[in-house]
Design a protein around this motif. Structure first.
Motif, PDB file in Angstrom:
ATOM      1  N   PHE A  47     -28.204 -41.196  -4.519  1.00 31.08           N
ATOM      2  CA  PHE A  47     -27.312 -42.090  -5.267  1.00 31.08           C
ATOM      3  C   PHE A  47     -26.280 -42.715  -4.339  1.00 31.08           C
ATOM      4  O   PHE A  47     -26.122 -43.938  -4.295  1.00 31.08           O
ATOM      5  CB  PHE A  47     -26.617 -41.309  -6.384  1.00 31.08           C
ATOM      6  CG  PHE A  47     -25.536 -42.116  -7.059  1.00 31.08           C
ATOM      7  CD1 PHE A  47     -25.848 -43.017  -8.064  1.00 31.08           C
ATOM      8  CD2 PHE A  47     -24.197 -41.966  -6.680  1.00 31.08           C
ATOM      9  CE1 PHE A  47     -24.858 -43.769  -8.675  1.00 31.08           C
ATOM     10  CE2 PHE A  47     -23.203 -42.720  -7.283  1.00 31.08           C
ATOM     11  CZ  PHE A  47     -23.531 -43.620  -8.279  1.00 31.08           C
ATOM     12  N   LYS A 162     -20.356 -28.539 -15.636  1.00 28.56           N
ATOM     13  CA  LYS A 162     -20.098 -29.950 -15.320  1.00 28.56           C
ATOM     14  C   LYS A 162     -20.572 -30.267 -13.896  1.00 28.56           C
ATOM     15  O   LYS A 162     -21.187 -31.320 -13.649  1.00 28.56           O
ATOM     16  CB  LYS A 162     -18.605 -30.260 -15.447  1.00 28.56           C
ATOM     17  CG  LYS A 162     -18.153 -30.530 -16.869  1.00 28.56           C
ATOM     18  CD  LYS A 162     -16.648 -30.716 -16.888  1.00 28.56           C
ATOM     19  CE  LYS A 162     -16.087 -30.885 -18.288  1.00 28.56           C
ATOM     20  NZ  LYS A 162     -16.450 -32.174 -18.887  1.00 28.56           N
ATOM     21  N   SER A 165     -24.325 -30.610 -13.910  1.00 27.41           N
ATOM     22  CA  SER A 165     -24.861 -31.870 -14.424  1.00 27.41           C
ATOM     23  C   SER A 165     -24.599 -33.008 -13.450  1.00 27.41           C
ATOM     24  O   SER A 165     -25.400 -33.929 -13.295  1.00 27.41           O
ATOM     25  CB  SER A 165     -24.285 -32.182 -15.810  1.00 27.41           C
ATOM     26  OG  SER A 165     -22.987 -32.724 -15.688  1.00 27.41           O
ATOM     27  N   ALA A 167     -24.480 -32.658 -10.204  1.00 27.14           N
ATOM     28  CA  ALA A 167     -25.454 -32.477  -9.121  1.00 27.14           C
ATOM     29  C   ALA A 167     -26.813 -33.015  -9.532  1.00 27.14           C
ATOM     30  O   ALA A 167     -27.539 -33.601  -8.736  1.00 27.14           O
ATOM     31  CB  ALA A 167     -25.552 -31.003  -8.754  1.00 27.14           C
ATOM     32  N   GLU A 168     -27.135 -32.807 -10.806  1.00 25.70           N
ATOM     33  CA  GLU A 168     -28.401 -33.331 -11.320  1.00 25.70           C
ATOM     34  C   GLU A 168     -28.373 -34.856 -11.346  1.00 25.70           C
ATOM     35  O   GLU A 168     -29.290 -35.527 -10.878  1.00 25.70           O
ATOM     36  CB  GLU A 168     -28.647 -32.755 -12.726  1.00 25.70           C
ATOM     37  CG  GLU A 168     -29.605 -33.533 -13.604  1.00 25.70           C
ATOM     38  CD  GLU A 168     -31.051 -33.435 -13.159  1.00 25.70           C
ATOM     39  OE1 GLU A 168     -31.322 -32.621 -12.239  1.00 25.70           O
ATOM     40  OE2 GLU A 168     -31.892 -34.183 -13.684  1.00 25.70           O
ATOM     41  N   LYS A 169     -27.273 -35.387 -11.808  1.00 26.72           N
ATOM     42  CA  LYS A 169     -27.174 -36.834 -11.943  1.00 26.72           C
ATOM     43  C   LYS A 169     -27.255 -37.519 -10.582  1.00 26.72           C
ATOM     44  O   LYS A 169     -27.965 -38.507 -10.417  1.00 26.72           O
ATOM     45  CB  LYS A 169     -25.849 -37.178 -12.627  1.00 26.72           C
ATOM     46  CG  LYS A 169     -25.620 -38.665 -12.875  1.00 26.72           C
ATOM     47  CD  LYS A 169     -24.332 -38.856 -13.663  1.00 26.72           C
ATOM     48  CE  LYS A 169     -23.956 -40.315 -13.802  1.00 26.72           C
ATOM     49  NZ  LYS A 169     -22.652 -40.480 -14.461  1.00 26.72           N
ATOM     50  N   TYR A 170     -26.542 -36.971  -9.607  1.00 28.03           N
ATOM     51  CA  TYR A 170     -26.497 -37.639  -8.311  1.00 28.03           C
ATOM     52  C   TYR A 170     -27.482 -37.032  -7.293  1.00 28.03           C
ATOM     53  O   TYR A 170     -27.416 -37.321  -6.102  1.00 28.03           O
ATOM     54  CB  TYR A 170     -25.065 -37.619  -7.761  1.00 28.03           C
ATOM     55  CG  TYR A 170     -24.129 -38.394  -8.657  1.00 28.03           C
ATOM     56  CD1 TYR A 170     -24.492 -39.667  -9.097  1.00 28.03           C
ATOM     57  CD2 TYR A 170     -22.922 -37.872  -9.087  1.00 28.03           C
ATOM     58  CE1 TYR A 170     -23.674 -40.385  -9.946  1.00 28.03           C
ATOM     59  CE2 TYR A 170     -22.094 -38.586  -9.929  1.00 28.03           C
ATOM     60  CZ  TYR A 170     -22.477 -39.847 -10.361  1.00 28.03           C
ATOM     61  OH  TYR A 170     -21.674 -40.557 -11.198  1.00 28.03           O
ATOM     62  N   ASP A 171     -28.344 -36.180  -7.803  1.00 31.31           N
ATOM     63  CA  ASP A 171     -29.444 -35.690  -6.975  1.00 31.31           C
ATOM     64  C   ASP A 171     -28.957 -34.936  -5.721  1.00 31.31           C
ATOM     65  O   ASP A 171     -29.188 -35.350  -4.593  1.00 31.31           O
ATOM     66  CB  ASP A 171     -30.329 -36.880  -6.563  1.00 31.31           C
ATOM     67  CG  ASP A 171     -31.687 -36.407  -6.057  1.00 31.31           C
ATOM     68  OD1 ASP A 171     -31.979 -35.218  -6.227  1.00 31.31           O
ATOM     69  OD2 ASP A 171     -32.430 -37.242  -5.519  1.00 31.31           O
ATOM     70  N   SER A 206     -25.090 -32.491 -21.417  1.00 33.88           N
ATOM     71  CA  SER A 206     -24.903 -33.269 -20.192  1.00 33.88           C
ATOM     72  C   SER A 206     -26.162 -33.412 -19.346  1.00 33.88           C
ATOM     73  O   SER A 206     -26.184 -34.166 -18.388  1.00 33.88           O
ATOM     74  CB  SER A 206     -23.785 -32.648 -19.346  1.00 33.88           C
ATOM     75  OG  SER A 206     -24.194 -31.374 -18.904  1.00 33.88           O
ATOM     76  N   THR A 207     -27.220 -32.686 -19.672  1.00 31.95           N
ATOM     77  CA  THR A 207     -28.445 -32.853 -18.877  1.00 31.95           C
ATOM     78  C   THR A 207     -29.626 -33.126 -19.796  1.00 31.95           C
ATOM     79  O   THR A 207     -29.558 -32.863 -20.988  1.00 31.95           O
ATOM     80  CB  THR A 207     -28.765 -31.587 -18.051  1.00 31.95           C
ATOM     81  OG1 THR A 207     -28.815 -30.477 -18.940  1.00 31.95           O
ATOM     82  CG2 THR A 207     -27.730 -31.347 -16.980  1.00 31.95           C
ATOM     83  N   VAL A 208     -30.694 -33.658 -19.203  1.00 32.75           N
ATOM     84  CA  VAL A 208     -31.891 -33.924 -20.009  1.00 32.75           C
ATOM     85  C   VAL A 208     -32.497 -32.602 -20.434  1.00 32.75           C
ATOM     86  O   VAL A 208     -32.373 -31.592 -19.756  1.00 32.75           O
ATOM     87  CB  VAL A 208     -32.939 -34.727 -19.210  1.00 32.75           C
ATOM     88  CG1 VAL A 208     -32.550 -36.174 -19.141  1.00 32.75           C
ATOM     89  CG2 VAL A 208     -33.159 -34.134 -17.843  1.00 32.75           C
TER      90      VAL A 208
ATOM     91  N   TYR B  55     -28.980 -43.722 -16.572  1.00 37.87           N
ATOM     92  CA  TYR B  55     -28.867 -42.267 -16.686  1.00 37.87           C
ATOM     93  C   TYR B  55     -28.618 -41.876 -18.129  1.00 37.87           C
ATOM     94  O   TYR B  55     -29.241 -40.963 -18.661  1.00 37.87           O
ATOM     95  CB  TYR B  55     -27.735 -41.790 -15.778  1.00 37.87           C
ATOM     96  CG  TYR B  55     -27.406 -40.321 -15.882  1.00 37.87           C
ATOM     97  CD1 TYR B  55     -28.243 -39.364 -15.313  1.00 37.87           C
ATOM     98  CD2 TYR B  55     -26.254 -39.888 -16.539  1.00 37.87           C
ATOM     99  CE1 TYR B  55     -27.945 -38.019 -15.387  1.00 37.87           C
ATOM    100  CE2 TYR B  55     -25.950 -38.541 -16.637  1.00 37.87           C
ATOM    101  CZ  TYR B  55     -26.789 -37.605 -16.049  1.00 37.87           C
ATOM    102  OH  TYR B  55     -26.500 -36.279 -16.134  1.00 37.87           O
ATOM    103  N   LEU B  59     -30.827 -39.626 -20.558  1.00 38.46           N
ATOM    104  CA  LEU B  59     -30.223 -38.429 -21.128  1.00 38.46           C
ATOM    105  C   LEU B  59     -30.417 -38.397 -22.640  1.00 38.46           C
ATOM    106  O   LEU B  59     -30.614 -37.344 -23.227  1.00 38.46           O
ATOM    107  CB  LEU B  59     -28.722 -38.428 -20.789  1.00 38.46           C
ATOM    108  CG  LEU B  59     -28.022 -37.085 -20.784  1.00 38.46           C
ATOM    109  CD1 LEU B  59     -28.702 -36.150 -19.794  1.00 38.46           C
ATOM    110  CD2 LEU B  59     -26.564 -37.266 -20.420  1.00 38.46           C
ATOM    111  N   MET B 140     -33.410 -45.161 -10.519  1.00 36.03           N
ATOM    112  CA  MET B 140     -33.794 -43.984  -9.747  1.00 36.03           C
ATOM    113  C   MET B 140     -33.905 -42.745 -10.629  1.00 36.03           C
ATOM    114  O   MET B 140     -34.831 -41.956 -10.523  1.00 36.03           O
ATOM    115  CB  MET B 140     -32.744 -43.758  -8.664  1.00 36.03           C
ATOM    116  CG  MET B 140     -33.158 -42.850  -7.554  1.00 36.03           C
ATOM    117  SD  MET B 140     -32.152 -43.165  -6.098  1.00 36.03           S
ATOM    118  CE  MET B 140     -30.512 -42.985  -6.750  1.00 36.03           C
ATOM    119  N   ARG B 144     -36.972 -40.185 -11.393  1.00 29.95           N
ATOM    120  CA  ARG B 144     -36.900 -38.778 -11.044  1.00 29.95           C
ATOM    121  C   ARG B 144     -37.243 -37.880 -12.217  1.00 29.95           C
ATOM    122  O   ARG B 144     -37.757 -36.784 -12.042  1.00 29.95           O
ATOM    123  CB  ARG B 144     -35.495 -38.446 -10.549  1.00 29.95           C
ATOM    124  CG  ARG B 144     -35.435 -38.195  -9.051  1.00 29.95           C
ATOM    125  CD  ARG B 144     -34.016 -38.024  -8.602  1.00 29.95           C
ATOM    126  NE  ARG B 144     -33.363 -36.921  -9.246  1.00 29.95           N
ATOM    127  CZ  ARG B 144     -32.063 -36.864  -9.521  1.00 29.95           C
ATOM    128  NH1 ARG B 144     -31.285 -37.871  -9.176  1.00 29.95           N
ATOM    129  NH2 ARG B 144     -31.537 -35.827 -10.104  1.00 29.95           N
TER     130      ARG B 144
END
Lengths: 283, 846
Positions: A47, A162, A165, A167-171, A206-208, B55, B59, B140, B144
């Motif tokens: 990211f 938080k 999430s 870390a997950e979002k920004y890989d 906050s995460t998939v 995103y 989500l 992206m 992913r």
């Protein structure tokens, strides 16, 4: 600490973190501004790499605004980039008790890590010292302000969720692993605290839903302490989350594992909940 | 998202609703951004915002929807904005030129038109590619999570593929409606590119960079959105056509070269083309094709007409070899050996041709050597070289201007050896400098050498003669290194010989002569030679030679001991004769020397030695038997020599001149010569003896006696006997008398030895030698068969034959018929028997 040659690069990066010298990029969030180094953050996150290199606005202005994210979590992420760990403690006294009476020592629990924790604290102390002389933009300064602004009601369990999430979002896979580890440790001791629910809410929104590890921990903790489900506020909370389903499947699995011959329970979600509670109680 | 209120309240609002609410605004943001990106306004867009929007959508589990929306958007955009640009590029003219190759357009026109088209396509591609990259960046997170989980092609793959589906695979529309074939854009693209490359091959300058960019586009596109490595459009569509077009081009070029140029030009051209094509893969096309295009050029330009080029008169392989065209040959080798199959002659027809041509060339040149040998008159040509030969020949006809037959043969042998070595040097040189020390070629050439050398029936003899000549005088005054080189040469030739037993026989003969007559230049070199042969052929080959040396050494000691023994006896005899003796072990020495030649006489009858000598012999024999009782000594008069002090009395009636005084000479003659001369001691002055009398009194075999008498009565240098009549040959009716008038300026006179062990054999002698050799071989084959059968007990005829051949390969190449004969003989002698029921099997009888 021995003055090992291999420490040199660590010390340098730490130094950069403290003083923000040679900073060439900024991350803003909730009114805070972190002066960072592309060389440190971009190789670790696709990211940030794309934001810095791409043809978009961020590349030309040199600022990326993470407006949707929690400033404290962002501060943790930035800390991680430089120190390979993160802490929300300033000086020796926590600005905000992580939760209840527990001290930051329980944060990492084990002995080995305690040593690490100690080292981190000295680190923080130096940061505090340097505040006096460093420029106002210095990183540690910003960090301090962010930490001081830690909202009272947010527990450290929520913070880990938080960070996870983020870390997950920004890989940032390693940070994800780290925060997961710390979340798990914390959850084992904090499950009865009221901010556990807050953290659960965070985890499930906050995460998939395909991102399992942290959800699995929540399910595991609740399964181990079924009495949690007796609380009304917990019941209310769970109703609207996927947690409901996850718990059901968790109990189903536990059931088959324990008894060989068992009539498969066919039940709705509410029934399931009471059934489970009833079954769990004797244990 | 997260409420920061002091008390945590359960979220009551159904989340699904919130999601639905959020999708559209987020998508709206993204859609606007996509448009901006396509219009190249990305600079004002916030990456973070767009990333966050996508995103969020993911989500909220709307990834699939987003994916579809983006795809649809791109397809529409493509249709509305990019297609028209491309369609404009395809003019009727372009289609005609590219696909029909209508004549009448100049290279320049074609290039201009092609480049314009390619630039147009590349422009569209660049825009598309860049936009797709940016969109992929924004999405992206979608890639992913959503696409990764659903195993769908990434958003980039899905959108970049639009270019392939909508442009490259698009039919040409109005511009191509005249054509009765369904062409697509891709066909034009290929045709234009191939045309450009052909232009460059013809020498035009083209925009390589542009072509390279088109190629990398094709490398970035795949047959399907799955993006399998092997499914790159470059590999599936362009490359096959490129290779095909190149094949046709080079096929034509090769035929043209075959018509107009020579092999040397062809080689250099092929080399240049290969380098060009490899280079082109780096600059214009793709590295992926390097190997394949190399194969095409090799097949079409190198291998296709290889035979024809190599057979070219005046420039083909033959000429290259004969004229030492090192450069041509090394290019040829490099080209051929890099072709598929490498240096393996079985898999690579080029190598096979090279190998067989080399072989036949060696063979032809080898036979040529033999032919020149036959055609050369050595009596004249070798005149200069003959000076040295006089000494060797003992100067029996030294004063005659023409050389003796033997000397001629020696010269021939040396010339032959020199020529063979020269030929060998030539091919060795080619092998090192052109053929990269290729082992296959080396063994092939070696085989040819061996073949032609062995075809020449005198090779064994000649090689031995060559060594003989060198050891006798060739190495005089040479440094160690030079001597080494000579020995090396000898060994090289030796390696080629298959009939090594023949060589052994000749060498034994020559060595015996050198040793007995003290002709050898250097003992050390002799020994070095033997030890090298030992290394090369093994122990058994040199045992006899070593035995000969040992005999010589023992004899020296023996003579010495005997002399001191005599001195110790204190018997002082005025007429004492010094004895130098060589005791030879029968088996080690050639039968001819030992006086048991198979020439029929076979008798070893002692000649009648004069009493003084007889006494000496007895005395030595007694001395000899002291330590070695039971041994038998046979005196071989034909192999020895004697120094005689002769006194020629003053000739009465002569007052002046040398004849007026008494003359004393020391005469060195053969043992037989001494025996004969001693007879004349007892004769009164003026008496004479005829041949028959001499023979009966001395008991010397007639042929030996003829030679002996010839040496002391014909050659003017040592004519101590007068012959009646004074002809050049000795006849049984001749009479001999003491030559009182003999005069010589030297005190020491060496009578020429006319030995029966002549250096070079005549044809009869050679046949004789071969016959003897065959007899020996028969025994060796017998021994081998018995040895094999003893071990194996039972074998078929063919197995046995091949076993025998392998066992004896080191010594000679046995004749098949001979083996058969020997087996039959052994069957008759009941060493073997046939197995009942299977006539081809033999069994060993213990």
């Amino acid at each position: 600490m021995e003055d090992q040659p291999r420490d040199e690069i660590n010390d340098t990066v730490r130094q950069l973190f403290r003083t923000s010298a040679y900073s060439d990029f900024r991350i803003t969030c909730g009114g805070y501004e972190f002066n960072v180094h592309k060389a440190v953050i971009c190789p670790r996150s696709q990211f940030f790499a794309k934001a810095c290199d791409g043809p978009f606005k961020e590349a030309s202005t040199g600022v990326v605004a993470l407006d949707g994210d929690d400033p404290l979590a962002v501060a943790m992420m930035v800390q991680y980039f430089y120190l390979l760990n993160y802490t929300a403690v300033v000086d020796n006294s926590p600005l905000q008790p992580f939760c209840g009476s527990s001290s930051q020592h329980t944060d990492d629990g084990e002995r080995v890590i305690t040593r690490g924790a100690k080292r981190r604290r000295t680190e923080v102390t130096t940061i505090a010292e340097s505040t006096a002389t460093a420029e106002s933009k210095a990183f540690s300064d910003v960090m301090r302000t962010v930490l001081l602004a830690w909202p009272k009601e947010m527990g450290s369990l929520t913070l880990h969720a938080k960070v996870y999430s983020l870390a997950e979002k920004y890989d940032i896979p390693r940070l994800k692993k780290l925060s997961l580890l710390r979340f798990e440790r914390r959850a084992r001791s904090d499950w009865m605290k009221h901010n556990f629910l807050q953290a659960v809410q965070e985890v499930y929104t906050s995460t998939v839903d395909t991102d399992r590890p942290m959800r699995d921990i929540v399910v595991k903790v609740i399964s181990e302490h079924p009495s949690l489900l007796d609380k009304e506020e917990v019941q209310e909370q769970i109703k609207n989350l996927d947690l409901c389903f996850d718990l059901m499947m968790g109990f189903r699995k536990a059931l088959t594992a324990r008894t060989v011959e068992q009539t498969p329970p066919t039940c709705t979600c509410t029934n399931c909940r009471t059934d489970r509670a009833a079954q769990k109680r004797p244990r | 998202m997260n409420s920061r209120a002091g008390k945590i309240r359960p979220v009551r609002r159904p989340i699904a609703n919130k999601d639905a609410d959020e999708f559209e605004p987020c998508w709206g943001q993204l859609r606007d951004a996509l448009t901006d990106i396509h219009l190249q306004n990305a600079g004002k867009l916030s990456f973070e915002m767009l990333y966050r929007a996508s995103y969020k959508i993911v989500l909220r589990k709307k990834g699939g929807l987003l994916y579809e929306r983006v795809k649809t958007f791109e397809e529409e955009w493509f249709r509305d904005h990019i297609m028209p640009r491309i369609t404009e590029l395809i003019t009727k003219n372009l289609v005609t030129v590219a696909l029909i190759q209508a004549p009448g357009t100049s290279a320049h026109e074609r290039r201009e038109m092609g480049e314009k088209f390619l630039r147009g396509v590349m422009g569209a591609w660049n825009d598309h590619n860049m936009s797709m990259n940016m969109i992929a960046d924004i999405l992206m997170y979608l890639d992913r999570t959503y696409t990764a989980e659903t195993k769908m092609p990434s958003i980039f793959a899905a959108t970049i593929g639009l270019f392939r589906d909508n442009i490259l695979r698009n039919t040409l529309g109005a511009a191509a409606e005249d054509l009765n074939h369904d062409f697509v854009m891709f066909d034009i693209l290929n045709a234009v590119m191939l045309d450009m490359i052909d232009l460059e091959r013809e020498g035009d300058i083209i925009d390589r960079h542009l072509l390279r960019k088109v190629v990398s586009m094709l490398e970035d596109l795949y047959e399907t959105d799955d993006e399998l490595e092997s499914q790159k459009l470059y590999l599936t569509v362009f490359e096959p056509r490129y290779l095909h077009a190149s094949r046709l081009f080079y096929r034509k070029e090769c035929e043209k070269l075959l018509r107009d140029a020579d092999a040397s030009t062809w080689l250099r051209h092929a080399q240049r083309r290969l380098a060009e094509e490899r280079d082109r893969c780096g600059t214009t096309v793709s590295y992926l094709t390097t190997e394949k295009i190399t194969r095409v050029v090799e097949q079409e330009l190198v291998m296709a007409k290889l035979e024809e080029f190599l057979a070219m008169e005046g420039s083909g392989l033959r000429t290259m070899i004969d004229n030492n065209r090192v450069e041509d040959l090394s290019i040829l080798y490099t080209l051929i050996s890099s072709v598929a199959g490498g240096t393996n002659t079985g898999a690579n027809p080029g190598m096979a041709t090279l190998k067989s041509t080399l072989q036949s060339r060696v063979m032809d040149l080898g036979l040529e050597i033999e032919q020149t040998l036959k055609d050369t008159d050595f009596s004249v040509v070798a005149g200069a070289a003959a000076e040295g030969d006089e000494a060797a020949e003992g100067g029996d006809k030294a004063k005659t201007p023409t050389l003796s037959a033997a000397a001629q043969q020696t010269a021939a042998a040396i010339k032959w050896v020199d020529d063979v070595l020269k030929l060998k040097d030539k091919f060795d040189n080619l092998w090192v400098s052109c053929f990269n020390k290729d082992l296959v070629l080396q063994s092939a050439v070696t085989k040819s050498f061996s073949d032609f050398i062995n075809l020449f029936h005198r090779s064994s003899e000649y090689v031995s003669l060559f060594i003989d000549d060198n050891l006798k005088r060739g190495i005089k005054g040479k440094t160690e290194a030079e001597v080494d080189a000579v020995l090396d040469k000898a060994i090289v030739l030796l390696r080629y010989l298959t009939d090594r037993d023949m060589f052994e026989r000749y060498y034994q003969k020559h060595l015996a002569r050198r040793l007995l007559h003290g002709k050898s230049e250097s003992q050390d070199v002799e020994k070095e030679m033997i030890s090298r042969m030992k290394q090369e052929m093994g122990n058994h080959f040199t045992t006899k030679f070593e035995g000969m040396f040992k005999d010589m050494e023992l004899s020296r000691d023996l003579s010495h001991n005997y002399r001191s023994h005599i001195n110790n006896l204190g018997e002082v005899d005025a007429a004492q004769t010094e004895l130098g003796i060589n005791v030879l072990t029968t088996n080690n020495w050639p039968p001819e020397v030992m006086g048991r030649g198979a020439s029929g006489e076979g008798t070893r009858a002692d000649c009648n030695y004069p009493p003084a000598i007889k006494r000496l012999q007895d005395s030595f024999f007694k001395f000899y038997l002291k330590d070695r009782s039971g041994r038998v000594l046979t005196w071989v008069g034909s192999a020895g020599s004697a120094d005689i002090k002769c006194v020629f009395p003053k000739v009465p009636g002569k007052d002046t001149g040398p004849l007026s005084k008494e003359r004393r000479y020391e005469l060195n003659i053969s043992t037989y010569g001494m025996v004969v001369l001693m007879l004349f001691n007892d004769l009164a002055e003026g008496e004479s003896l005829d041949f028959g009398e001499i023979q009966t009194r001395t008991n010397i075999p007639a042929p030996d006696l003829v030679r002996t008498l010839a040496s002391i009565s014909i050659a003017p240098k040592a004519r101590v006997l007068l012959k009646e009549p004074a002809t050049k040959t000795v006849k049984p009716a001749d009479r001999f008398s003491f030559n009182a008038q003999f005069y010589s300026r030297n005190i020491r006179i060496k009578a020429p030895t006319i030995s029966n062990i002549s250096k070079v054999e005549g044809d009869d002698e050679r046949k004789e030698t071969e016959k003897k050799n065959d007899q020996t071989r028969a025994h060796v084959v017998d021994a081998a068969i018995v040895r094999i059968m003893k071990q194996r007990k039972q074998l078929s005829h063919t197995q046995l034959t091949s076993e025998v051949i392998t066992q004896l390969a080191n010594r000679f190449k046995p004749d098949i018929t001979m083996i058969k004969k020997r087996i039959e003989d052994l069957l008759a002698r009941e060493y073997l028997e046939r197995v009942e029921g299977d006539s081809s099997m033999y069994r060993y009888l213990a």
